[in-house]
Motif scaffolding. Structure first.
Motif, PDB file in Angstrom:
ATOM      1  N   SER A   1     -24.680  16.409 -30.255  1.00 24.95           N
ATOM      2  CA  SER A   1     -24.313  16.274 -29.519  1.00 24.95           C
ATOM      3  C   SER A   1     -23.290  18.174 -29.110  1.00 24.95           C
ATOM      4  CB  SER A   1     -23.110  15.269 -29.167  1.00 24.95           C
ATOM      5  OG  SER A   1     -22.544  15.145 -29.648  1.00 24.95           O
ATOM      6  N   HIS A   2     -23.306  17.884 -31.198  1.00 25.02           N
ATOM      7  CA  HIS A   2     -21.862  18.717 -30.975  1.00 25.02           C
ATOM      8  C   HIS A   2     -22.886  20.280 -31.732  1.00 25.02           C
ATOM      9  CE1 HIS A   2     -23.671  16.951 -34.820  1.00 25.02           C
ATOM     10  NE2 HIS A   2     -22.807  18.054 -35.321  1.00 25.02           N
ATOM     11  N   THR A   3     -23.832  20.495 -31.466  1.00 19.22           N
ATOM     12  CA  THR A   3     -24.558  21.643 -31.766  1.00 19.22           C
ATOM     13  C   THR A   3     -25.392  22.363 -29.836  1.00 19.22           C
ATOM     14  OG1 THR A   3     -26.137  20.276 -31.381  1.00 19.22           O
ATOM     15  CG2 THR A   3     -25.054  20.899 -33.752  1.00 19.22           C
ATOM     16  N   ARG A   4     -25.239  23.773 -30.162  1.00 22.86           N
ATOM     17  CA  ARG A   4     -25.943  24.117 -29.400  1.00 22.86           C
ATOM     18  C   ARG A   4     -27.505  24.250 -30.392  1.00 22.86           C
ATOM     19  NH1 ARG A   4     -23.510  29.745 -29.956  1.00 22.86           N
ATOM     20  NH2 ARG A   4     -22.050  28.817 -28.533  1.00 22.86           N
ATOM     21  N   LEU A   5     -28.073  24.224 -29.516  1.00 20.45           N
ATOM     22  CA  LEU A   5     -29.321  23.461 -29.235  1.00 20.45           C
ATOM     23  C   LEU A   5     -30.093  25.204 -29.029  1.00 20.45           C
ATOM     24  CD1 LEU A   5     -30.218  20.801 -28.339  1.00 20.45           C
ATOM     25  CD2 LEU A   5     -29.574  21.411 -30.454  1.00 20.45           C
ATOM     26  N   ILE A   6     -30.847  25.940 -30.348  1.00 17.84           N
ATOM     27  CA  ILE A   6     -31.696  27.260 -29.934  1.00 17.84           C
ATOM     28  C   ILE A   6     -33.215  27.158 -29.465  1.00 17.84           C
ATOM     29  CG2 ILE A   6     -31.883  29.860 -30.014  1.00 17.84           C
ATOM     30  CD1 ILE A   6     -28.931  28.868 -31.766  1.00 17.84           C
ATOM     31  N   VAL A   7     -33.687  27.183 -28.740  1.00 15.84           N
ATOM     32  CA  VAL A   7     -35.556  27.277 -28.674  1.00 15.84           C
ATOM     33  C   VAL A   7     -35.898  28.644 -29.405  1.00 15.84           C
ATOM     34  CG1 VAL A   7     -37.624  26.549 -27.784  1.00 15.84           C
ATOM     35  CG2 VAL A   7     -35.544  25.364 -26.721  1.00 15.84           C
ATOM     36  N   ASP A   8     -36.808  28.413 -29.973  1.00 14.68           N
ATOM     37  CA  ASP A   8     -37.421  29.295 -30.942  1.00 14.68           C
ATOM     38  C   ASP A   8     -38.599  29.198 -31.217  1.00 14.68           C
ATOM     39  OD1 ASP A   8     -37.516  31.945 -32.373  1.00 14.68           O
ATOM     40  OD2 ASP A   8     -36.885  31.946 -33.711  1.00 14.68           O
TER      41      ASP A   8
ATOM     42  N   GLU B   1     -18.307  25.827 -21.066  1.00 17.10           N
ATOM     43  CA  GLU B   1     -18.755  28.076 -21.303  1.00 17.10           C
ATOM     44  C   GLU B   1     -20.276  28.061 -22.415  1.00 17.10           C
ATOM     45  OE1 GLU B   1     -17.524  30.475 -18.955  1.00 17.10           O
ATOM     46  OE2 GLU B   1     -16.410  28.946 -18.282  1.00 17.10           O
ATOM     47  N   THR B   2     -19.597  27.331 -22.912  1.00 18.87           N
ATOM     48  CA  THR B   2     -20.723  27.198 -24.087  1.00 18.87           C
ATOM     49  C   THR B   2     -22.417  27.067 -23.428  1.00 18.87           C
ATOM     50  OG1 THR B   2     -19.293  27.657 -25.684  1.00 18.87           O
ATOM     51  CG2 THR B   2     -21.454  26.769 -26.818  1.00 18.87           C
ATOM     52  N   PRO B   3     -23.189  27.898 -23.405  1.00 16.32           N
ATOM     53  CA  PRO B   3     -24.676  26.440 -22.852  1.00 16.32           C
ATOM     54  C   PRO B   3     -25.085  25.992 -24.184  1.00 16.32           C
ATOM     55  CG  PRO B   3     -24.997  29.379 -23.702  1.00 16.32           C
ATOM     56  CD  PRO B   3     -23.449  29.332 -23.443  1.00 16.32           C
ATOM     57  N   ARG B   4     -25.077  24.638 -23.914  1.00 13.26           N
ATOM     58  CA  ARG B   4     -26.364  23.413 -24.619  1.00 13.26           C
ATOM     59  C   ARG B   4     -27.417  23.949 -25.242  1.00 13.26           C
ATOM     60  NH1 ARG B   4     -23.741  19.238 -26.166  1.00 13.26           N
ATOM     61  NH2 ARG B   4     -22.398  19.248 -23.601  1.00 13.26           N
ATOM     62  N   VAL B   5     -27.997  24.641 -24.826  1.00 18.42           N
ATOM     63  CA  VAL B   5     -29.516  25.091 -25.101  1.00 18.42           C
ATOM     64  C   VAL B   5     -29.692  26.394 -24.707  1.00 18.42           C
ATOM     65  CG1 VAL B   5     -31.987  24.418 -25.229  1.00 18.42           C
ATOM     66  CG2 VAL B   5     -30.415  22.780 -24.326  1.00 18.42           C
TER      67      VAL B   5
ATOM     68  N   ARG C   1     -33.481  25.675 -33.526  1.00 12.23           N
ATOM     69  CA  ARG C   1     -32.172  25.981 -34.363  1.00 12.23           C
ATOM     70  C   ARG C   1     -30.951  25.633 -33.884  1.00 12.23           C
ATOM     71  NH1 ARG C   1     -34.932  29.635 -38.242  1.00 12.23           N
ATOM     72  NH2 ARG C   1     -37.451  30.331 -37.067  1.00 12.23           N
ATOM     73  N   SER C   2     -30.014  25.413 -33.927  1.00 15.37           N
ATOM     74  CA  SER C   2     -28.616  25.022 -34.428  1.00 15.37           C
ATOM     75  C   SER C   2     -27.629  25.305 -34.945  1.00 15.37           C
ATOM     76  CB  SER C   2     -28.610  23.110 -33.934  1.00 15.37           C
ATOM     77  OG  SER C   2     -28.799  23.043 -35.233  1.00 15.37           O
ATOM     78  N   ARG C   3     -26.464  25.565 -33.845  1.00 14.55           N
ATOM     79  CA  ARG C   3     -25.595  25.876 -34.375  1.00 14.55           C
ATOM     80  C   ARG C   3     -24.189  25.122 -33.876  1.00 14.55           C
ATOM     81  NH1 ARG C   3     -26.798  31.608 -32.540  1.00 14.55           N
ATOM     82  NH2 ARG C   3     -27.100  32.230 -34.084  1.00 14.55           N
ATOM     83  N   VAL C   4     -23.123  25.062 -35.022  1.00 17.48           N
ATOM     84  CA  VAL C   4     -21.842  23.645 -34.242  1.00 17.48           C
ATOM     85  C   VAL C   4     -21.422  24.498 -33.333  1.00 17.48           C
ATOM     86  CG1 VAL C   4     -20.284  21.568 -35.810  1.00 17.48           C
ATOM     87  CG2 VAL C   4     -22.281  22.476 -36.730  1.00 17.48           C
ATOM     88  N   VAL C   5     -20.941  24.218 -32.906  1.00 18.07           N
ATOM     89  CA  VAL C   5     -20.035  24.723 -32.227  1.00 18.07           C
ATOM     90  C   VAL C   5     -18.553  23.831 -31.589  1.00 18.07           C
ATOM     91  CG1 VAL C   5     -21.370  25.593 -30.711  1.00 18.07           C
ATOM     92  CG2 VAL C   5     -20.704  23.879 -29.795  1.00 18.07           C
ATOM     93  N   GLY C   6     -16.992  24.413 -31.572  1.00 19.81           N
ATOM     94  CA  GLY C   6     -16.899  23.714 -31.646  1.00 19.81           C
ATOM     95  C   GLY C   6     -16.096  22.917 -32.439  1.00 19.81           C
TER      96      GLY C   6
ATOM     97  N   GLY D   1     -30.403   9.024 -28.235  1.00 19.23           N
ATOM     98  CA  GLY D   1     -30.282   9.186 -29.226  1.00 19.23           C
ATOM     99  C   GLY D   1     -30.082  10.217 -30.425  1.00 19.23           C
ATOM    100  N   GLN D   2     -31.211  11.105 -30.628  1.00 18.23           N
ATOM    101  CA  GLN D   2     -31.079  12.020 -30.572  1.00 18.23           C
ATOM    102  C   GLN D   2     -29.998  13.455 -30.642  1.00 18.23           C
ATOM    103  OE1 GLN D   2     -33.310  13.152 -33.041  1.00 18.23           O
ATOM    104  NE2 GLN D   2     -33.260  15.393 -32.689  1.00 18.23           N
ATOM    105  N   TYR D   3     -29.253  13.019 -28.910  1.00 17.20           N
ATOM    106  CA  TYR D   3     -28.683  13.671 -28.173  1.00 17.20           C
ATOM    107  C   TYR D   3     -26.949  13.039 -28.974  1.00 17.20           C
ATOM    108  CZ  TYR D   3     -24.556  15.346 -25.121  1.00 17.20           C
ATOM    109  OH  TYR D   3     -23.261  15.498 -24.568  1.00 17.20           O
ATOM    110  N   ALA D   4     -26.551  11.851 -29.332  1.00 14.02           N
ATOM    111  CA  ALA D   4     -26.074  11.477 -30.248  1.00 14.02           C
ATOM    112  C   ALA D   4     -25.779  11.947 -31.311  1.00 14.02           C
ATOM    113  CB  ALA D   4     -26.044   9.708 -30.708  1.00 14.02           C
TER     114      ALA D   4
END
Length: 119
Positions: free
Chosen positions: A84-91, A4-8, A113-118, A78-81
């Protein structure tokens, strides 16, 4: 991260800029490599202009209001690894980013910008 959480996601300012860039350049895509110089800046290209491959992950197909097709968001594996635990916010922020990204002549640049999720 649950399904349910959008990745980007996009900020309203990023959506506005993508609409303008779409009018000028046609369908769009993002790629984020995680390189040393613009590691937090996703590069925006005309769709298909940046060649993706097995070392890249498709994170999202972003729906932008007023744009017919989704804007794909790719990231190097590599960047995804690392993110992978974040939601990415394009600003969007003022200032010049990479000369290869479509927004460079506009005097602004995309930024993650990123937010840690879960957990």
């Amino acid at each position: 991260m649950d399904e349910e959480t959008p990745r980007v996601e996009l900020t309203p300012a990023a959506g506005d800029l993508l609409r303008r860039l779409r009018e000028m350049h046609g369908p769009l895509m993002f790629h984020q490599s995680g390189g040393c110089c613009d590691g937090s800046a996703p590069m925006c290209y005309p769709a298909g202009e940046f060649r993706t491959g097995g070392s890249d992950v498709l994170l999202a197909e972003l729906d932008v209001e007023g744009v017919a097709e989704p804007v794909t968001f790719w990231m190097s594996r590599g960047q995804y690894a690392a993110w992978s635990h974040t939601r990415l916010i394009v600003d969007v922020v003022e200032g010049r980013g990479s000369g290869f990204s479509l927004e460079a002549p506009e005097g602004v640049r995309f930024l993650i910008r990123s937010r840690v999720v879960g957990g």
